[in-house]
Design a protein around this motif. Structure first.
Motif, PDB file in Angstrom:
ATOM      1  N   ILE A  21       0.857  -1.191   0.000  1.00  0.00           N
ATOM      2  CA  ILE A  21       0.000   0.000   0.000  1.00  0.00           C
ATOM      3  C   ILE A  21       0.893   1.242   0.000  1.00  0.00           C
ATOM      4  O   ILE A  21       2.049   1.168   0.422  1.00  0.00           O
ATOM      5  CB  ILE A  21      -0.932   0.038   1.242  1.00  0.00           C
ATOM      6  CG1 ILE A  21      -0.117  -0.244   2.514  1.00  0.00           C
ATOM      7  CG2 ILE A  21      -2.095  -0.939   1.096  1.00  0.00           C
ATOM      8  CD1 ILE A  21      -0.916  -0.117   3.788  1.00  0.00           C
ATOM      9  N   PRO A  22       0.342   2.368  -0.463  1.00  0.00           N
ATOM     10  CA  PRO A  22       1.118   3.611  -0.359  1.00  0.00           C
ATOM     11  C   PRO A  22       1.429   3.889   1.122  1.00  0.00           C
ATOM     12  O   PRO A  22       0.578   3.702   1.982  1.00  0.00           O
ATOM     13  CB  PRO A  22       0.166   4.667  -0.934  1.00  0.00           C
ATOM     14  CG  PRO A  22      -0.799   3.895  -1.781  1.00  0.00           C
ATOM     15  CD  PRO A  22      -0.959   2.560  -1.124  1.00  0.00           C
ATOM     16  N   ARG A  23       2.655   4.345   1.402  1.00  0.00           N
ATOM     17  CA  ARG A  23       3.118   4.471   2.793  1.00  0.00           C
ATOM     18  C   ARG A  23       2.249   5.320   3.704  1.00  0.00           C
ATOM     19  O   ARG A  23       2.134   5.029   4.881  1.00  0.00           O
ATOM     20  CB  ARG A  23       4.521   5.073   2.804  1.00  0.00           C
ATOM     21  CG  ARG A  23       5.574   4.025   2.730  1.00  0.00           C
ATOM     22  CD  ARG A  23       6.945   4.651   2.793  1.00  0.00           C
ATOM     23  NE  ARG A  23       7.862   3.779   2.063  1.00  0.00           N
ATOM     24  CZ  ARG A  23       9.114   4.070   1.809  1.00  0.00           C
ATOM     25  NH1 ARG A  23       9.617   5.214   2.212  1.00  0.00           N
ATOM     26  NH2 ARG A  23       9.865   3.218   1.146  1.00  0.00           N
ATOM     27  N   ASP A  24       1.709   6.399   3.184  1.00  0.00           N
ATOM     28  CA  ASP A  24       1.042   7.332   4.102  1.00  0.00           C
ATOM     29  C   ASP A  24      -0.477   7.342   3.979  1.00  0.00           C
ATOM     30  O   ASP A  24      -1.131   8.217   4.505  1.00  0.00           O
ATOM     31  CB  ASP A  24       1.592   8.742   3.868  1.00  0.00           C
ATOM     32  CG  ASP A  24       3.084   8.778   4.103  1.00  0.00           C
ATOM     33  OD1 ASP A  24       3.521   8.190   5.121  1.00  0.00           O
ATOM     34  OD2 ASP A  24       3.808   9.349   3.275  1.00  0.00           O
ATOM     35  N   MET A  25      -1.033   6.343   3.316  1.00  0.00           N
ATOM     36  CA  MET A  25      -2.473   6.370   3.073  1.00  0.00           C
ATOM     37  C   MET A  25      -3.300   5.887   4.264  1.00  0.00           C
ATOM     38  O   MET A  25      -4.398   6.366   4.509  1.00  0.00           O
ATOM     39  CB  MET A  25      -2.775   5.516   1.836  1.00  0.00           C
ATOM     40  CG  MET A  25      -4.212   5.617   1.377  1.00  0.00           C
ATOM     41  SD  MET A  25      -4.449   4.802  -0.210  1.00  0.00           S
ATOM     42  CE  MET A  25      -4.115   6.126  -1.339  1.00  0.00           C
ATOM     43  N   PRO A  30     -13.589   6.634   6.004  1.00  0.00           N
ATOM     44  CA  PRO A  30     -13.841   7.645   4.979  1.00  0.00           C
ATOM     45  C   PRO A  30     -15.174   7.370   4.276  1.00  0.00           C
ATOM     46  O   PRO A  30     -15.677   6.247   4.299  1.00  0.00           O
ATOM     47  CB  PRO A  30     -12.676   7.436   4.006  1.00  0.00           C
ATOM     48  CG  PRO A  30     -12.356   5.978   4.125  1.00  0.00           C
ATOM     49  CD  PRO A  30     -12.649   5.589   5.547  1.00  0.00           C
ATOM     50  N   LEU A  31     -15.739   8.406   3.659  1.00  0.00           N
ATOM     51  CA  LEU A  31     -17.002   8.211   2.936  1.00  0.00           C
ATOM     52  C   LEU A  31     -16.797   7.419   1.655  1.00  0.00           C
ATOM     53  O   LEU A  31     -17.685   6.713   1.202  1.00  0.00           O
ATOM     54  CB  LEU A  31     -17.655   9.558   2.630  1.00  0.00           C
ATOM     55  CG  LEU A  31     -18.227  10.316   3.836  1.00  0.00           C
ATOM     56  CD1 LEU A  31     -18.882  11.612   3.402  1.00  0.00           C
ATOM     57  CD2 LEU A  31     -19.225   9.463   4.612  1.00  0.00           C
ATOM     58  N   GLU A  32     -15.617   7.539   1.053  1.00  0.00           N
ATOM     59  CA  GLU A  32     -15.309   6.785  -0.173  1.00  0.00           C
ATOM     60  C   GLU A  32     -14.078   5.938   0.067  1.00  0.00           C
ATOM     61  O   GLU A  32     -13.220   6.319   0.857  1.00  0.00           O
ATOM     62  CB  GLU A  32     -14.983   7.760  -1.315  1.00  0.00           C
ATOM     63  CG  GLU A  32     -16.028   8.824  -1.519  1.00  0.00           C
ATOM     64  CD  GLU A  32     -16.714   8.695  -2.855  1.00  0.00           C
ATOM     65  OE1 GLU A  32     -16.606   7.623  -3.491  1.00  0.00           O
ATOM     66  OE2 GLU A  32     -17.332   9.673  -3.271  1.00  0.00           O
ATOM     67  N   PRO A  33     -13.960   4.805  -0.650  1.00  0.00           N
ATOM     68  CA  PRO A  33     -12.746   4.007  -0.488  1.00  0.00           C
ATOM     69  C   PRO A  33     -11.514   4.834  -0.861  1.00  0.00           C
ATOM     70  O   PRO A  33     -11.580   5.665  -1.769  1.00  0.00           O
ATOM     71  CB  PRO A  33     -12.928   2.850  -1.477  1.00  0.00           C
ATOM     72  CG  PRO A  33     -14.292   2.954  -2.035  1.00  0.00           C
ATOM     73  CD  PRO A  33     -14.876   4.268  -1.657  1.00  0.00           C
ATOM     74  N   GLN A  34     -10.413   4.602  -0.144  1.00  0.00           N
ATOM     75  CA  GLN A  34      -9.172   5.277  -0.499  1.00  0.00           C
ATOM     76  C   GLN A  34      -8.498   4.437  -1.558  1.00  0.00           C
ATOM     77  O   GLN A  34      -7.988   3.355  -1.267  1.00  0.00           O
ATOM     78  CB  GLN A  34      -8.302   5.430   0.735  1.00  0.00           C
ATOM     79  CG  GLN A  34      -8.843   6.521   1.652  1.00  0.00           C
ATOM     80  CD  GLN A  34      -8.195   6.477   2.995  1.00  0.00           C
ATOM     81  OE1 GLN A  34      -8.544   5.677   3.847  1.00  0.00           O
ATOM     82  NE2 GLN A  34      -7.222   7.348   3.199  1.00  0.00           N
ATOM     83  N   PHE A  35      -8.527   4.947  -2.777  1.00  0.00           N
ATOM     84  CA  PHE A  35      -8.072   4.126  -3.891  1.00  0.00           C
ATOM     85  C   PHE A  35      -6.592   3.782  -3.775  1.00  0.00           C
ATOM     86  O   PHE A  35      -5.751   4.629  -3.514  1.00  0.00           O
ATOM     87  CB  PHE A  35      -8.315   4.828  -5.238  1.00  0.00           C
ATOM     88  CG  PHE A  35      -7.881   3.960  -6.381  1.00  0.00           C
ATOM     89  CD1 PHE A  35      -8.727   2.963  -6.853  1.00  0.00           C
ATOM     90  CD2 PHE A  35      -6.610   4.083  -6.923  1.00  0.00           C
ATOM     91  CE1 PHE A  35      -8.313   2.121  -7.867  1.00  0.00           C
ATOM     92  CE2 PHE A  35      -6.183   3.227  -7.934  1.00  0.00           C
ATOM     93  CZ  PHE A  35      -7.043   2.247  -8.403  1.00  0.00           C
ATOM     94  N   ASN A  36      -6.278   2.523  -3.966  1.00  0.00           N
ATOM     95  CA  ASN A  36      -4.887   2.075  -4.095  1.00  0.00           C
ATOM     96  C   ASN A  36      -4.892   0.924  -5.094  1.00  0.00           C
ATOM     97  O   ASN A  36      -5.907   0.236  -5.250  1.00  0.00           O
ATOM     98  CB  ASN A  36      -4.285   1.712  -2.733  1.00  0.00           C
ATOM     99  CG  ASN A  36      -5.011   0.587  -2.026  1.00  0.00           C
ATOM    100  OD1 ASN A  36      -4.616  -0.578  -2.112  1.00  0.00           O
ATOM    101  ND2 ASN A  36      -6.106   0.889  -1.332  1.00  0.00           N
ATOM    102  N   PRO A  37      -3.754   0.723  -5.807  1.00  0.00           N
ATOM    103  CA  PRO A  37      -3.782  -0.120  -7.014  1.00  0.00           C
ATOM    104  C   PRO A  37      -4.224  -1.564  -6.800  1.00  0.00           C
ATOM    105  O   PRO A  37      -4.683  -2.211  -7.735  1.00  0.00           O
ATOM    106  CB  PRO A  37      -2.338  -0.068  -7.518  1.00  0.00           C
ATOM    107  CG  PRO A  37      -1.759   1.163  -6.925  1.00  0.00           C
ATOM    108  CD  PRO A  37      -2.458   1.394  -5.629  1.00  0.00           C
ATOM    109  N   ALA A  38      -4.096  -2.097  -5.589  1.00  0.00           N
ATOM    110  CA  ALA A  38      -4.533  -3.478  -5.396  1.00  0.00           C
ATOM    111  C   ALA A  38      -5.828  -3.564  -4.591  1.00  0.00           C
ATOM    112  O   ALA A  38      -6.276  -4.654  -4.237  1.00  0.00           O
ATOM    113  CB  ALA A  38      -3.429  -4.296  -4.737  1.00  0.00           C
TER     114      ALA A  38
END
Lengths: 405, 96
Positions: free
Chosen positions: A265-269, A382-390
């Motif tokens: 995952i992105p480090r700071d997400m 969050p109200l929407e998913p936090q998009f990440n590539p996987a």
């Protein structure tokens, strides 16, 4: 099913224009599984299991229907099944061996199941086992992978021994950085990377990290990793290595496809701890680690009809990585105002926490109920998913739409 | 699909015997390249892995997936077959 849901969304859009505008939030995102996933989904019984939702036949990937989450403990025969590799041997208890070695130990050892059970102190813990990719199928936009909806998780009472007690018997070299786990599952083809995972030393030595042989008071089922699997409370199920047969103390970070680039995952997400020995310069990712705070409504479905003026009690579960659930709130206006739900019994910090919310819809029409949890560290959803590539860690607020008639 | 009932998203429960042999019933859509997919993509997983991942990938995403199968998972697929496979997946299981 698709058309019915599509229709519902259409109805919601219409309402935005009309008088019911305040009932329907504007952040109605694409929260549907891909059409191909829906078409390929079946309810089907694996040996020893009640009907589960098939995602793929081989490797065996089946998720738990939401109804089963109405009990705080997920029954073994309804617990989701997830394998990456297709060759999954059934191992008899007396044939099972655990090899412990690696560069970080002077002399390795091999344990039988009886030795594991009777030579170490038993420990028991109630903990959620959730696939990092649970709800991937609801990613917006969709991303490739097993298209899980909401049931790639379960809560069970796990019994085993502490990994730290077993490692203490052989003693670790001070240079040990990670502990690596390998299960007896193997790929169908020799060139496919074997499923091997590692934990940072502090998590491996945590008193809640278990080598487990029982699940909900029964021997660990074959499909859930029996006879012995890892239990890593608070962390994503990718570390809960099933059918574990070897454990290695590493003096250098593990190198395996399943540690990098997979499960990143992105480090700071997300708020989870960073797995720094697995981070690389020039790459802004870190491995998936701790679960994110989340909730699920278990007794109401999208499109359900409710009677006006009659009280319904929405029921659900909330969980996180072990900080514990501070509160669950429900919103009837798409997230502007929130009301507290009633929390149920606390079964321990890694467990599902049940909640209820009594609600009396006074007006006919389309209503939405949104639910969010906040943990004791102050993290919420969050109200929407936090998009990440996987598509990991999807803990977007769940919102269901009901028809009051 | 004979013994099974398609999942309707309802509480209704359909039970079949065991799942192990049922993957034979997976039917991929007809089209040029289907044969190459059936020959090259069943070794490690059932073909529903393709069905569930549809339809949302563009050609370059399907190409990246097929490359991953070859380069990371070790799938022994010839260059000629890979071209046909990517075209088939894009047309039958992808988006423009």
């Amino acid at each position: 099913m698709l058309t019915r849901r599509k229709f519902l969304k259409g109805a919601a859009d219409l309402l935005l224009v009309g008088a019911g505008a305040s009932l329907v939030p504007r952040w109605v995102a694409a929260t549907e599984l891909p059409a191909g996933t829906i078409a390929a989904s079946l309810l089907e019984s694996l040996p020893g299991k009640r009907p589960l939702i098939k995602r793929t036949y081989r490797p065996i990937n089946y998720e738990t229907p939401i109804e089963y989450f109405s009990s705080v403990i997920t029954p073994n025969d309804a617990f989701f099944v997830r394998w990456h590799l297709s060759q999954i041997p059934e191992i008899e208890d007396r044939a099972w061996r655990l090899d412990i070695g690696g560069e970080g130990v002077r002399q390795g050892m091999t344990l039988t199941l009886d030795q594991l059970k009777y030579e170490f102190e038993a420990a028991e813990i109630t903990a959620v086992c959730q696939c990092a990719g649970n709800r991937r199928g609801l990613s917006n936009p969709h991303v490739p992978g097993v298209q899980w909806e909401k049931g790639a998780m379960g809560n069970a009472v796990w019994k085993g021994v502490r990994l730290k007690d077993v490692l203490a018997r052989i003693g670790l070299d001070a240079k040990t950085v990670e502990i690596e786990f390998n299960g007896a599952d193997t790929p169908a083809y020799e060139k496919t990377p074997d499923f091997v995972k590692s934990l940072p030393l502090d998590k491996a030595l945590h008193e809640d990290t278990l080598i487990a042989y029982e699940m909900n008071g029964a021997p660990l089922p074959h499909l859930n990793g029996g006879p012995v699997r890892m239990v890593v409370p608070g962390w994503a199920a990718t570390y809960w290595v099933k059918k574990v047969v070897s454990i290695a103390a590493l003096t250098r970070p593990a190198k395996s496809f399943w540690m990098s680039p997979a499960y990143r995952i992105p480090r700071d997400m997300f708020p989870g701890v960073r797995f720094t020995s697995q981070e690389k310069e020039g790459d802004a990712t870190t491995p998936v680690t701790e679960l994110v705070v989340n909730t699920l409504i278990v007794n109401l479905k999208d499109g359900q009809k409710l009677a006006r003026g009659e009280t319904v009690t929405a029921q659900g579960i909330a969980w996180d990585s072990g900080n514990g659930i501070a509160r669950v709130e429900v919103s009837q206006d798409g997230g502007r105002q929130w009301q507290l739900a009633q929390l149920g019994t606390d079964h321990g910090r890694y467990s599902f926490r049940q909640w209820t919310f009594a609600w009396k819809p006074e007006a006919a029409g389309t209503h939405s109920l949104s639910v969010r949890a906040t943990n004791n560290a102050g993290h919420t959803q969050p109200l929407e998913p936090q998009f990440n590539p996987a598509g990991y860690h999807n803990n977007a607020v769940q919102r269901i739409t009901v028809e009051v008639v | 699909m004979t013994k099974k009932t398609v999942w309707m998203g309802l509480l209704a429960v359909a039970v079949s015997g065991t799942a192990w042999a049922e993957e034979d019933q997976i039917e991929l859509k007809p089209g040029i390249g289907r044969e190459q997919v059936m020959a090259n993509c069943v070794m490690c997983h059932s073909l529903d892995m393709i069905q569930i991942n549809s339809p949302f990938m563009k050609k370059e995403k399907w190409a990246a997936t097929v490359n991953k199968m070859r380069n990371v998972m070790g799938a022994p697929i010839s260059d000629e077959d890979a071209v046909l496979i990517v075209d088939y997946l894009t047309r039958q299981y992808g988006v423009d």
